[in-house]
Design a protein around this motif. Sequence first.
Motif, PDB file in Angstrom:
ATOM      1  N   GLN A  96       0.884  -1.272   0.093  1.00  0.00           N
ATOM      2  CA  GLN A  96      -0.073  -0.018  -0.002  1.00  0.00           C
ATOM      3  C   GLN A  96       0.748   1.279  -0.140  1.00  0.00           C
ATOM      4  O   GLN A  96       0.643   2.157  -0.603  1.00  0.00           O
ATOM      5  CB  GLN A  96      -0.871   0.060   1.206  1.00  0.00           C
ATOM      6  CG  GLN A  96      -2.028  -1.120   1.007  1.00  0.00           C
ATOM      7  CD  GLN A  96      -2.829  -1.100   2.293  1.00  0.00           C
ATOM      8  OE1 GLN A  96      -2.696  -0.583   3.463  1.00  0.00           O
ATOM      9  NE2 GLN A  96      -4.168  -1.563   2.318  1.00  0.00           N
ATOM     10  N   ASN A  97       2.079   1.328   0.806  1.00  0.00           N
ATOM     11  CA  ASN A  97       2.783   2.308   0.801  1.00  0.00           C
ATOM     12  C   ASN A  97       3.569   2.586  -0.590  1.00  0.00           C
ATOM     13  O   ASN A  97       3.529   3.861  -0.919  1.00  0.00           O
ATOM     14  CB  ASN A  97       3.914   2.156   1.979  1.00  0.00           C
ATOM     15  CG  ASN A  97       4.661   3.266   2.203  1.00  0.00           C
ATOM     16  OD1 ASN A  97       4.301   4.337   2.175  1.00  0.00           O
ATOM     17  ND2 ASN A  97       5.801   3.110   2.973  1.00  0.00           N
ATOM     18  N   ILE A  98       3.881   1.640  -1.172  1.00  0.00           N
ATOM     19  CA  ILE A  98       4.410   1.672  -2.545  1.00  0.00           C
ATOM     20  C   ILE A  98       3.404   2.267  -3.393  1.00  0.00           C
ATOM     21  O   ILE A  98       3.629   3.336  -4.195  1.00  0.00           O
ATOM     22  CB  ILE A  98       5.073   0.229  -3.049  1.00  0.00           C
ATOM     23  CG1 ILE A  98       6.124  -0.179  -2.436  1.00  0.00           C
ATOM     24  CG2 ILE A  98       5.362   0.190  -4.598  1.00  0.00           C
ATOM     25  CD1 ILE A  98       6.537  -1.414  -2.445  1.00  0.00           C
ATOM     26  N   ASP A  99       2.347   1.816  -3.320  1.00  0.00           N
ATOM     27  CA  ASP A  99       1.167   2.204  -4.299  1.00  0.00           C
ATOM     28  C   ASP A  99       0.996   3.846  -4.073  1.00  0.00           C
ATOM     29  O   ASP A  99       0.849   4.761  -4.930  1.00  0.00           O
ATOM     30  CB  ASP A  99      -0.250   1.575  -4.077  1.00  0.00           C
ATOM     31  CG  ASP A  99       0.018  -0.032  -4.628  1.00  0.00           C
ATOM     32  OD1 ASP A  99       0.630  -0.208  -5.379  1.00  0.00           O
ATOM     33  OD2 ASP A  99      -1.083  -0.543  -4.193  1.00  0.00           O
ATOM     34  N   PHE A 100       0.956   3.963  -2.738  1.00  0.00           N
ATOM     35  CA  PHE A 100       0.843   5.762  -2.366  1.00  0.00           C
ATOM     36  C   PHE A 100       1.719   6.513  -3.103  1.00  0.00           C
ATOM     37  O   PHE A 100       1.470   7.477  -3.878  1.00  0.00           O
ATOM     38  CB  PHE A 100       0.537   5.705  -0.784  1.00  0.00           C
ATOM     39  CG  PHE A 100       0.944   7.120  -0.497  1.00  0.00           C
ATOM     40  CD1 PHE A 100      -0.275   8.044  -0.590  1.00  0.00           C
ATOM     41  CD2 PHE A 100       1.886   7.739  -0.322  1.00  0.00           C
ATOM     42  CE1 PHE A 100      -0.263   9.094  -0.247  1.00  0.00           C
ATOM     43  CE2 PHE A 100       2.019   8.959   0.109  1.00  0.00           C
ATOM     44  CZ  PHE A 100       0.768   9.879   0.221  1.00  0.00           C
ATOM     45  N   HIS A 101       3.117   5.967  -2.920  1.00  0.00           N
ATOM     46  CA  HIS A 101       4.245   6.854  -3.534  1.00  0.00           C
ATOM     47  C   HIS A 101       4.119   6.936  -4.911  1.00  0.00           C
ATOM     48  O   HIS A 101       4.313   7.907  -5.462  1.00  0.00           O
ATOM     49  CB  HIS A 101       5.335   6.475  -3.012  1.00  0.00           C
ATOM     50  CG  HIS A 101       5.724   6.880  -1.588  1.00  0.00           C
ATOM     51  ND1 HIS A 101       5.651   8.039  -1.052  1.00  0.00           N
ATOM     52  CD2 HIS A 101       5.629   6.125  -0.305  1.00  0.00           C
ATOM     53  CE1 HIS A 101       5.815   8.037   0.237  1.00  0.00           C
ATOM     54  NE2 HIS A 101       5.725   6.833   0.860  1.00  0.00           N
ATOM     55  N   LEU A 102       3.940   5.891  -5.609  1.00  0.00           N
ATOM     56  CA  LEU A 102       3.750   5.627  -7.131  1.00  0.00           C
ATOM     57  C   LEU A 102       2.627   6.749  -7.376  1.00  0.00           C
ATOM     58  O   LEU A 102       2.656   7.467  -8.532  1.00  0.00           O
ATOM     59  CB  LEU A 102       3.490   4.385  -7.621  1.00  0.00           C
ATOM     60  CG  LEU A 102       4.696   3.452  -7.355  1.00  0.00           C
ATOM     61  CD1 LEU A 102       4.447   2.037  -7.919  1.00  0.00           C
ATOM     62  CD2 LEU A 102       5.949   3.927  -8.058  1.00  0.00           C
ATOM     63  N   ARG A 103       1.431   6.798  -6.837  1.00  0.00           N
ATOM     64  CA  ARG A 103       0.262   7.478  -7.368  1.00  0.00           C
ATOM     65  C   ARG A 103       0.815   8.957  -7.106  1.00  0.00           C
ATOM     66  O   ARG A 103       0.553  10.143  -8.007  1.00  0.00           O
ATOM     67  CB  ARG A 103      -0.951   7.255  -6.353  1.00  0.00           C
ATOM     68  CG  ARG A 103      -1.696   5.952  -6.966  1.00  0.00           C
ATOM     69  CD  ARG A 103      -3.112   6.148  -6.250  1.00  0.00           C
ATOM     70  NE  ARG A 103      -3.176   5.917  -4.766  1.00  0.00           N
ATOM     71  CZ  ARG A 103      -2.902   4.838  -4.014  1.00  0.00           C
ATOM     72  NH1 ARG A 103      -2.827   3.829  -4.540  1.00  0.00           N
ATOM     73  NH2 ARG A 103      -2.773   5.143  -2.483  1.00  0.00           N
TER      74      ARG A 103
END
Length: 74
Positions: free
Chosen positions: A4-11
């Motif tokens: 989820q953290n990776i997804d947040f930063h990519l978004r």
Amino acid sequence: MTEQNIDFHLREALAHLETALNLSVRTVLENDSAKKEIGLKWESFLGEFISQVREKGKKSRINLLGWITFPRIR
């Protein structure tokens, strides 16, 4: 949690890139002579990004670019 953290930063990164693209296009449309300067900014950014990917890959012995199937990118 990490995914989820990776997804947040990519978004977030994608949102920032979209803003930078919009500003770049607007700047060049308003002033064609800014094309070279804007191009150099993007060249520097993309070069730094690819350099970081390669450096992280060397340090971790993981081919980060190998995770991406480029034909799927549209």
